[in-house]
Design an enzyme around this catalytic site. Structure first.
Site, short mmCIF file in Angstrom:
data_model
loop_
_atom_site.label_atom_id
_atom_site.label_comp_id
_atom_site.label_asym_id
_atom_site.label_seq_id
_atom_site.Cartn_x
_atom_site.Cartn_y
_atom_site.Cartn_z
CG HIS A 15 -1.92 1.11 1.25
ND1 HIS A 15 -3.26 0.88 1.49
CD2 HIS A 15 -1.81 2.45 1.04
CE1 HIS A 15 -3.91 2.02 1.43
NE2 HIS A 15 -3.05 2.99 1.16
CG HIS A 17 -0.88 7.08 -1.22
ND1 HIS A 17 -2.10 7.13 -1.84
CD2 HIS A 17 -1.09 6.48 -0.02
CE1 HIS A 17 -3.03 6.60 -1.06
NE2 HIS A 17 -2.44 6.20 0.07
CE LYS A 99 -7.70 2.12 -0.47
NZ LYS A 99 -6.55 3.00 -0.34
CG HIS A 136 -9.83 4.57 3.45
ND1 HIS A 136 -8.67 5.31 3.52
CD2 HIS A 136 -10.56 4.93 4.55
CE1 HIS A 136 -8.70 6.08 4.60
NE2 HIS A 136 -9.84 5.87 5.23
CG HIS A 171 -5.07 2.33 5.94
ND1 HIS A 171 -6.41 2.27 6.22
CD2 HIS A 171 -4.97 2.95 4.74
CE1 HIS A 171 -7.08 2.84 5.24
NE2 HIS A 171 -6.22 3.26 4.32
CG ASP A 244 -1.79 4.89 3.94
OD1 ASP A 244 -1.82 5.33 2.77
OD2 ASP A 244 -2.59 5.26 4.82
#
Lengths: 338, 338
Positions: A15, A17, A99, A136, A171, A244
């Protein structure tokens, strides 16, 4: 004096970004130099919504990687506009996961899904195509510390309705979520970040305000953190690492309307080693970062090894001069060798 | 069209941070133009610790007030170094209250008290001298959202040990604290801020990070806020207004290590009027802001009147160019006339 060393299979980050454009260029090395593969989140601006977006984005990432060694695992965002055909073509193009963000729960989730039930045909297609559903797991509109808890009903509903759909609750932040994942079938797994193993809400708002510890889901109570640590070190294959890592430039964190996200890519692996060492669980560290996730995603184990050394240092205050990495200025016991 | 008006006795603010020097010059008008009196907190740098500090500070404030109309009510900080003689001389110099901060719980509380029991002789002298004990009621070291709850035992202990000591639990933030104050004798009262009647934790960390809503004690759950509103509008003389207005310049709020405090002096009274109106309790508004506090402190009611008008506006974005006032840019239904 001998420096303690830890050599293990190269890890995955399930995970992350990576952003795009100039930011991608800046932050990618922090991930690509340490992790063999990373599951790249699709909430760029504009977002990655289908096969062609994902193909273009993968090319952009690979173009920045230089000579090999890093594989981006691509995702698309599941929105109200996603249809089964989107999933089919994306899967054929090598996209491994979809996602889902409930609308408005975190950074760039304004186009998130408004009604999970309305997407059941999409989830059915994901199940058939073998695409993983990443969630999420926060319910918008509820009290900030209870949003994960309120989402768990939806997770249970999805797991019940799609018994062969692989689902990852991303997360994890609460004891209740750990227990729910444990109680669900083996098609349901969860990622755990480095920062949720270290921080509680006290580290965000308990002293002075710490915008670089501000993230979604919010770090919670000491008991919640203890449950996450227990899950991470348990050796249970349902739990694996996803950083994350979410870079935001300093002016978008230290401002009147601060972005959520901890930029942990530069320090996550050493920090994790410290957590596992503190729990006397270094023998289960490799499985958490290099084993369980790959197996859940049906990927072969990474080739090659990485070595960590126990040589305490202080986290760098800045990354590329524009980002504050997790544990900036704080003691970190381990570092990546080489 | 007739604009609805509300004319009432001039109000008091029983908890305000006026700072000193240039900041005092900037922020004092926001308080002095609206409130007839304000209880001035002693946690300046350096702090107000005794009679001579308080006399000097009062002179500084009065020197900035221009022509009359505003009376600062002085306090001293109760620290580990305070002795009964400090209280005696301060009381003789007109100091009306001693403020106790447990060490480290908020802005400028590094010199706070480390052991309340060790100060029992001081509290005994305050009881004899008729000096009010004002408490920042949070227990350091506990989880951030439970610090007020953990402090309530100490409050009950103080009320039991000093039955004639007037005690004010400042800036209530939780349902449990409301209930505890209600259950204690009439010597124990509490202030309530405007911002704790409006904000919950969602307004600090539920969306993007809002440093100008960050304060201690932290705003808590919707249920806690509802209990505070109920207490404020109840007409019970135990509850009265203290703004806890706490100005910090923008760079000390929007930074990596942000200061706690909401600068509410410029908007608190209009915001409160809106809360009371929303609860259909405008008939009890005057008692909350102009009655109960004065009576508890043994002060005569203020002379003169103030008028609020129901003319909606948007809160100013800046105050003196350097501070962000509470409700900046947000709709406020009432304003002070004149």
């Amino acid at each position: 004096m001998n420096v303690p060393k830890l050599t293990m299979r190269r890890p995955d980050d399930f995970h992350v970004h990576l952003r795009d454009g100039w930011t991608l260029k800046q932050v990618l090395p922090a991930t690509a130099e340490v992790f063999a593969r990373a599951l790249v989140m699709p909430n760029t601006t504009p977002p990655i919504l289908n096969a062609s977006d994902a193909i273009r984005y993968r090319s952009e990432i690979l173009g920045e990687c230089g000579k090999g060694g890093f594989t981006p695992l691509m995702t698309i965002q599941i929105t109200d506009a996603t249809v089964p055909e989107t999933v089919r073509t994306a899967s054929q193009a090598g996209v491994v996961a979809g996602k889902l963000y409930p609308v408005g729960v975190t950074t760039n989730s304004e186009n998130g899904a408004t009604d999970i039930k309305a997407l059941y045909q999409v989830f059915g297609e994901m199940e058939r195509a073998g695409m993983v559903l990443c969630l999420h797991g926060e319910e918008p509109g509820e009290f900030c510390l209870e949003r994960e808890s309120y989402f768990l009903d939806a997770l249970e509903g999805l797991a019940g309705s799609f018994p062969r759909l692989r689902i990852v609750l991303e997360h994890l932040s609460s004891e209740e979520a750990v227990e729910t994942v444990l109680a669900l079938p083996e098609t349901v797994a969860a990622t755990i970040t480095a920062h949720h193993l270290v921080l509680t809400l006290d580290d965000v708002i308990g002293g002075k305000l710490q915008p670089h510890h501000f993230c979604k889901p919010l770090p919670k109570t000491p008991a919640d953190r203890a449950a996450l640590i227990e899950a991470a070190i348990s050796g249970n294959p349902k739990f694996f690492f996803g950083s994350d890592s979410a870079p935001h430039r300093i002016p978008t964190k230290e401002c009147a309307d601060g972005a959520a996200g901890v930029f942990s890519a530069p320090t996550a692996l050493p920090v994790l080693a410290g957590v596992f060492e503190h729990e006397d669980a270094l023998d289960r560290f490799e499985a958490f970062v290099s084993g369980h996730g790959a197996r859940f995603y049906g990927l072969s184990p990474n080739e090659g090894a990485i070595t960590l050394e126990r040589r305490p240092w202080k986290g760098r205050l800045r990354y590329c001069g524009e980002y504050v990495p997790f544990m900036a200025g704080k003691p970190i016991d381990w570092r990546v060798a080489g």
